[in-house]
Write a protein that holds these residues in place. Structure first.
Motif, short mmCIF file in Angstrom:
data_model
loop_
_atom_site.label_atom_id
_atom_site.label_comp_id
_atom_site.label_asym_id
_atom_site.label_seq_id
_atom_site.Cartn_x
_atom_site.Cartn_y
_atom_site.Cartn_z
N ASP A 1 17.38 -13.17 16.80
CA ASP A 1 16.36 -13.35 15.75
C ASP A 1 15.39 -12.18 15.69
O ASP A 1 14.83 -11.88 14.64
CB ASP A 1 15.63 -14.69 15.94
N LYS A 2 15.21 -11.47 16.81
CA LYS A 2 14.36 -10.28 16.81
C LYS A 2 15.02 -9.18 15.96
O LYS A 2 14.34 -8.46 15.21
CB LYS A 2 14.16 -9.79 18.24
N VAL A 3 16.34 -9.07 16.06
CA VAL A 3 17.07 -8.08 15.28
C VAL A 3 16.99 -8.42 13.79
O VAL A 3 16.77 -7.54 12.94
CB VAL A 3 18.54 -8.01 15.74
N ALA A 4 17.16 -9.70 13.46
CA ALA A 4 17.07 -10.12 12.06
C ALA A 4 15.69 -9.86 11.49
O ALA A 4 15.53 -9.42 10.34
CB ALA A 4 17.44 -11.59 11.93
N THR A 5 14.66 -10.11 12.28
CA THR A 5 13.28 -9.87 11.83
C THR A 5 13.04 -8.37 11.62
O THR A 5 12.37 -7.96 10.67
CB THR A 5 12.28 -10.42 12.86
N PHE A 6 13.62 -7.55 12.50
CA PHE A 6 13.49 -6.10 12.38
C PHE A 6 14.11 -5.64 11.06
O PHE A 6 13.53 -4.82 10.32
CB PHE A 6 14.19 -5.43 13.57
N GLU A 7 15.30 -6.16 10.73
CA GLU A 7 15.96 -5.77 9.48
C GLU A 7 15.15 -6.21 8.26
O GLU A 7 15.01 -5.47 7.28
CB GLU A 7 17.36 -6.35 9.42
N LEU A 8 14.58 -7.41 8.33
CA LEU A 8 13.76 -7.90 7.21
C LEU A 8 12.53 -7.02 7.01
O LEU A 8 12.18 -6.67 5.88
CB LEU A 8 13.33 -9.34 7.48
N ALA A 9 11.91 -6.61 8.12
CA ALA A 9 10.75 -5.71 8.01
C ALA A 9 11.15 -4.39 7.36
O ALA A 9 10.43 -3.83 6.53
CB ALA A 9 10.15 -5.47 9.39
N ALA A 10 12.34 -3.87 7.73
CA ALA A 10 12.83 -2.63 7.14
C ALA A 10 13.07 -2.79 5.64
O ALA A 10 12.76 -1.87 4.85
CB ALA A 10 14.11 -2.19 7.85
N ILE A 11 13.59 -3.93 5.23
CA ILE A 11 13.85 -4.19 3.80
C ILE A 11 12.52 -4.21 3.03
O ILE A 11 12.40 -3.62 1.93
CB ILE A 11 14.62 -5.51 3.64
N GLU A 12 11.52 -4.87 3.57
CA GLU A 12 10.24 -4.93 2.88
C GLU A 12 9.58 -3.56 2.79
O GLU A 12 8.93 -3.23 1.79
CB GLU A 12 9.33 -5.95 3.58
N CYS A 13 9.78 -2.73 3.84
CA CYS A 13 9.25 -1.37 3.80
C CYS A 13 9.92 -0.56 2.68
O CYS A 13 9.25 0.21 1.96
CB CYS A 13 9.47 -0.67 5.13
N GLN A 14 11.23 -0.73 2.53
CA GLN A 14 11.95 -0.01 1.47
C GLN A 14 11.50 -0.50 0.08
O GLN A 14 11.36 0.30 -0.85
CB GLN A 14 13.46 -0.21 1.64
N TYR A 15 11.27 -1.78 -0.03
CA TYR A 15 10.80 -2.35 -1.30
C TYR A 15 9.44 -1.72 -1.67
O TYR A 15 9.22 -1.29 -2.81
CB TYR A 15 10.67 -3.86 -1.16
N GLU A 16 8.52 -1.66 -0.71
CA GLU A 16 7.19 -1.12 -0.99
C GLU A 16 7.26 0.36 -1.35
O GLU A 16 6.53 0.84 -2.23
CB GLU A 16 6.27 -1.33 0.21
N ARG A 17 8.15 1.10 -0.69
CA ARG A 17 8.28 2.52 -1.01
C ARG A 17 8.79 2.71 -2.43
O ARG A 17 8.31 3.56 -3.18
CB ARG A 17 9.24 3.20 -0.01
N LYS A 18 9.77 1.90 -2.84
CA LYS A 18 10.38 2.08 -4.16
C LYS A 18 9.45 1.62 -5.27
O LYS A 18 9.32 2.29 -6.32
CB LYS A 18 11.70 1.31 -4.23
N TYR A 19 8.75 0.48 -5.08
CA TYR A 19 7.97 -0.10 -6.17
C TYR A 19 6.47 0.13 -6.02
O TYR A 19 5.69 -0.33 -6.86
CB TYR A 19 8.29 -1.61 -6.27
N ARG A 20 6.07 0.78 -4.91
CA ARG A 20 4.67 1.16 -4.72
C ARG A 20 3.73 -0.04 -4.79
O ARG A 20 2.65 0.02 -5.39
CB ARG A 20 4.23 2.20 -5.76
N LYS A 21 4.15 -1.13 -4.23
CA LYS A 21 3.30 -2.32 -4.19
C LYS A 21 3.68 -3.17 -2.97
O LYS A 21 4.75 -2.99 -2.38
CB LYS A 21 3.44 -3.14 -5.46
N SER A 22 2.78 -4.09 -2.62
CA SER A 22 3.00 -4.94 -1.45
C SER A 22 4.21 -5.83 -1.66
O SER A 22 4.45 -6.34 -2.76
CB SER A 22 1.76 -5.80 -1.19
N ALA A 23 4.93 -6.05 -0.57
CA ALA A 23 6.11 -6.91 -0.62
C ALA A 23 5.78 -8.37 -0.39
O ALA A 23 6.65 -9.24 -0.51
CB ALA A 23 7.11 -6.46 0.45
N GLN A 24 4.52 -8.68 -0.10
CA GLN A 24 4.16 -10.05 0.25
C GLN A 24 4.35 -11.04 -0.89
O GLN A 24 4.64 -12.21 -0.66
CB GLN A 24 2.71 -10.10 0.74
#
Length: 798
Positions: A141-164
């Motif tokens: 589950d730590k690995v899955a959480t790490f991947e989810l954090a990476a996805i949200e970081c990529q989302y914020e970089r592309k759309y320039r807004k919070s992923a929350q």
């Protein structure tokens, strides 16, 4: 994975932290499936992966940082001092990647449980990947959480807004789970054909574990018997390959007592899988045969005469097996041995093999070689005749308390107090043995016909102030008239028991700040004299204790204290008072007297030393580790100090003493554990001793087995130079009767025996299984202490 979405609120919530999430243990590889540069490369053997904020809003980095061992960073800085200016800052210690959709960042949990993070190498060739292989301790589950954090970081970089506030379907474009499976980080190798099999070699190894002198020629399973079946292999582990060689594979069969060929061509691989973790994998063309951790319990033995490596393997149920690998030539065996010994040594010492000197590496490697010298067959015949002479005889070693006809007036003199016999002290001056049982001490007389006679019982071991205690260690002292006792609850004091009165009469305060971890006589035969001083050890100090001085009994002028934690564990002395001090680190120091530096430092193999003994003349040092003994020759045979002992003069750098590693044959280890279901764990081994007696034998025990080595056979390089005797219960303590090696005193949990060494037998399937196998422990035909007549009970029950 998106079910973990709410976790990200906690990860991203604290903006004061640079790192959003971290996986602290793993290895970083670059994998090139399609590249001519090579399949894979290990970048960091020990690393941590994290996602970090940058100085810019909505920009994040994936960072993999090398984890240094203690002290390694300073050494690396010194090595790289000249080239550091030509390299980008931190490049050797850290890899950073901007978290962008182009990385195709993803994770995978494989069938065998391995967890991997992977992303594209944008500066490499097509198909190149970085892979972070997580340590086995990292939860999925730590690995899955790490991947989810990476996805949200990529989302914020592309759309320039919070992923929350983003919806789950908006994240799907950053999920690359549908791509091809992440390739293994370990390189693939083509199978190579191995040369012809060697029936002669397998037959020879089989001969060494059989009791018969007949030559064993066949290496296939015997007809009409169920051959030992290899257990299922555990999954392969990824990591840096330390050694990889082709060999034949043989499995020891318990029923026939032979090694049976399993596969004529296997690949044996030694892999470093993590921080001080190593793995042995054996694969054939059709199946994986074996996978297990490389630890001391594998009991490795290398035989260069037959190009063989024999070792133990343990199934998930704890069952033990004995395997034999036979290599095509000496070069392959040497390469494999170097890799395996590096792995074993690093696992035990938690230190890099390359950091020790060449001489010490040679010392370690030679200790695990199987000595092969010419065998004296006429001695074998004498041994057989000796065994036959006593095989059908009663051992004759009975206590006066032994009663062949168990009448109704027998009573059980052992109270149900939860205690068992724990220690044995054998008298030198007087024919007495003392056995510690909780807070009681039983006294046994040695009769002229080599029996044991229960003499008396010291029913209460208590301090002069009346506090009852169970001695942790005891030592006979001052012509066997006193006994020195140690109370674990009071590490800065020792107690003197007057054995004539059976009472503790003195408390000796040793030192306010220096505790007593263990103690030993000032010379090997001190207890035969009225001499009062003796040796004391703390974890990092060696000193003299003199009960005659006022105040604290530690003699300050004879104190040698080390600043570092040497973790001393045992000491022994010679007739002249030379001192051997061993440690839990596995090294040994030799002193000619107290208060000075050691003359010789013998390197560690890695295992803790739990006991040490010396021959009276100081020629031989005997150290006990949990699964083997070490016999070390302290005599210098060349150089300017030729003829001197290592106690007297230092060995030259190029001529360290050569160890002889005394262990049970792996096939015997497997049979021992097959019978008892418990691992090998030796009691402190001892030489036979006596003022006018030369050392000829070594005694120790493990579980219900007593083992004695014939020193002459050991020094001649004879095969299986030991004999065994099995009991129905665990042997708690053992030693030779003073002045001879013909009789052995044995303390079982509730019995004390004196047994003739003649009754020991060569290790065979029958002698290891014992009469009537294990089943229910039975009353032995030795010296019975548990069933005494009422008239034989002295004082209170022992």
């Amino acid at each position: 994975m998106f079910m973990l979405r709410n976790v990200s609120k906690y990860l991203f919530g604290d903006t004061s932290k640079e790192a959003i999430i971290e996986i602290s243990q793993g290895q970083l590889y670059v994998v090139r499936p399609l590249s001519p540069k090579g399949y894979s490369e290990l970048i960091f053997k020990d690393a941590a992966a994290s996602i970090r904020r940058t100085g810019q809003e909505f920009q994040y980095q994936l960072v993999v940082q090398r984890a240094y061992e203690e002290g390694e960073e300073e050494l690396a800085d010194e090595d790289d001092e000249d080239s550091a200016a030509d390299r980008p800052s931190g490049d050797k210690d850290e890899k950073t990647f901007l978290l962008d959709q182009s990385l195709h960042f993803r994770s995978e949990v494989r069938e065998e449980g391995e967890k991997v993070l992977a992303w594209r190498d944008l500066s490499g060739d097509i198909g190149d990947l970085y892979e972070f292989v997580c340590d086995s301790s990292v939860p999925a589950d730590k690995v899955a959480t790490f991947e989810l954090a990476a996805i949200e970081c990529q989302y914020e970089r592309k759309y320039r807004k919070s992923a929350q506030s983003a919806k789950e379907e908006e994240f799907r474009e950053f999920s690359f789970a549908e791509e091809e499976a992440i390739p293994n980080a370990s390189p693939t190798t083509k199978d190579t054909n191995f040369g012809p099999t060697s029936a002669d070699s397998a037959a020879h190894m089989a001969k060494e574990v059989k009791s018969s002198k007949k030559k064993v020629a066949n290496v296939s399973a015997p007809r009409g018997a169920a051959a030992t079946v290899a257990p299922a292999s555990r999954p392969a582990q990824l990591g840096e390959i330390l050694a990889e060689e082709n060999a034949e594979l043989h499995l020891f069969d318990f029923e026939s007592g032979t090694f049976i060929l399993q596969d004529s061509s296997v690949k044996a691989t030694v892999v470093e899988t993590g921080r001080w973790q190593y793995w042995l994998q054996i694969r054939g063309s059709k199946r994986d045969w074996l996978g297990q951790e490389i630890i001391a319990d594998i009991n490795p033995v290398f035989n260069y005469e037959y190009l063989s490596f024999i070792f133990n393997h343990y199934g998930l149920d704890g069952a033990a097996y004995s395997w034999l690998l036979r290599f095509k030539d000496q070069e392959r065996l040497e390469k494999f041995q170097e890799g395996l010994m590096q792995a074993l040594w690093e696992q035990l010492n938690e230190m890099k093999w390359t950091k020790i000197k060449d001489q010490e590496r040679d010392y370690v490697t030679e200790a695990f070689n199987d000595l092969t010298m010419d065998e004296a067959h006429h001695e074998d015949e004498e041994d057989e005749q000796e065994e036959e002479a006593v095989e059908d005889e009663d051992d004759g070693q009975r206590s006066e308390n032994y009663d062949t006809d168990e009448s109704e007036d027998d009573v059980d003199v052992h109270p149900d107090d939860g205690n068992v016999n724990s220690q044995l002290a054998v008298g030198y001056k007087h024919d007495r043995s003392f056995v510690v049982r909780g807070s009681k001490i039983g006294v046994f007389k040695h009769t002229p016909n080599n029996n044991l006679e229960f003499s008396t019982n010291i029913s209460k071991v208590e301090t002069p102030k009346g506090r009852l205690f169970s001695p942790k260690k005891v030592m006979l002292h001052a012509e066997d008239s006193n006994m020195v006792l140690q109370d674990e609850a009071n590490p800065n004091s020792l107690y003197r028991m007057d054995l004539e009165y059976g009472k503790v009469v003195d408390e000796w305060k040793i030192h306010d700040d220096i505790p007593v971890n263990t103690f030993a006589p000032e010379t090997k035969f001190s207890q035969m004299s009225a001499a009062q001083p003796f040796l004391g050890l703390s974890r990092n100090a060696l000193y003299r204790i003199d009960p005659r001085v006022t105040g604290n009994k530690l003699v300050e002028t004879d104190l040698k204290q080390y600043a570092s934690k040497n973790d001393f564990s045992a000491a022994a002395t010679t007739e002249k008072g030379y001192i051997a001090v061993a440690s839990n680190k596995g090294d040994i120091r030799l002193f000619d007297r107290l208060g000075i530096n050691a003359k010789t430092h013998i390197p560690a193999l890695g295992d803790s030393i739990i006991g040490v003994d010396t021959s009276a003349d100081g020629r031989w040092i005997l150290a006990t580790c949990r699964t083997y003994l070490l016999l070390i020759d302290a005599l210098q045979k060349d150089g300017k100090n030729e003829g001197k002992l290592g106690f007297e003069k230092s060995f030259a750098k190029e001529s360290k003493p050569q160890p002889r590693r005394l262990g049970l044959q792996p096939s015997h280890v497997a049979q021992f554990q097959h019978e008892t279901k418990t691992p090998i764990s030796f009691t402190p081994a001892k030489f036979n001793t006596g003022v006018d007696a030369s050392e000829t034998s070594i005694i120790t025990a493990t579980g219900p087995f007593i083992i004695t080595w014939n020193l002459k056979k050991v020094l001649a390089g004879r095969k299986d130079p030991y004999t065994i005797k099995r009991y129905a219960e665990e042997v708690k303590a053992d030693n030779f009767k003073y002045g001879s090696d013909k009789n052995v005193i044995v303390a079982l949990p509730n019995e004390v025996n004196m047994v003739a060494k003649q009754t020991f037998k060569k290790p065979t399937r029958e002698s290891i299984a014992g009469p009537g196998a294990l089943s229910t422990p039975r009353r032995s035909a030795g010296a019975r202490v548990s069933g005494l007549r009422k008239s034989e009970i002295v004082n209170s029950p022992y």
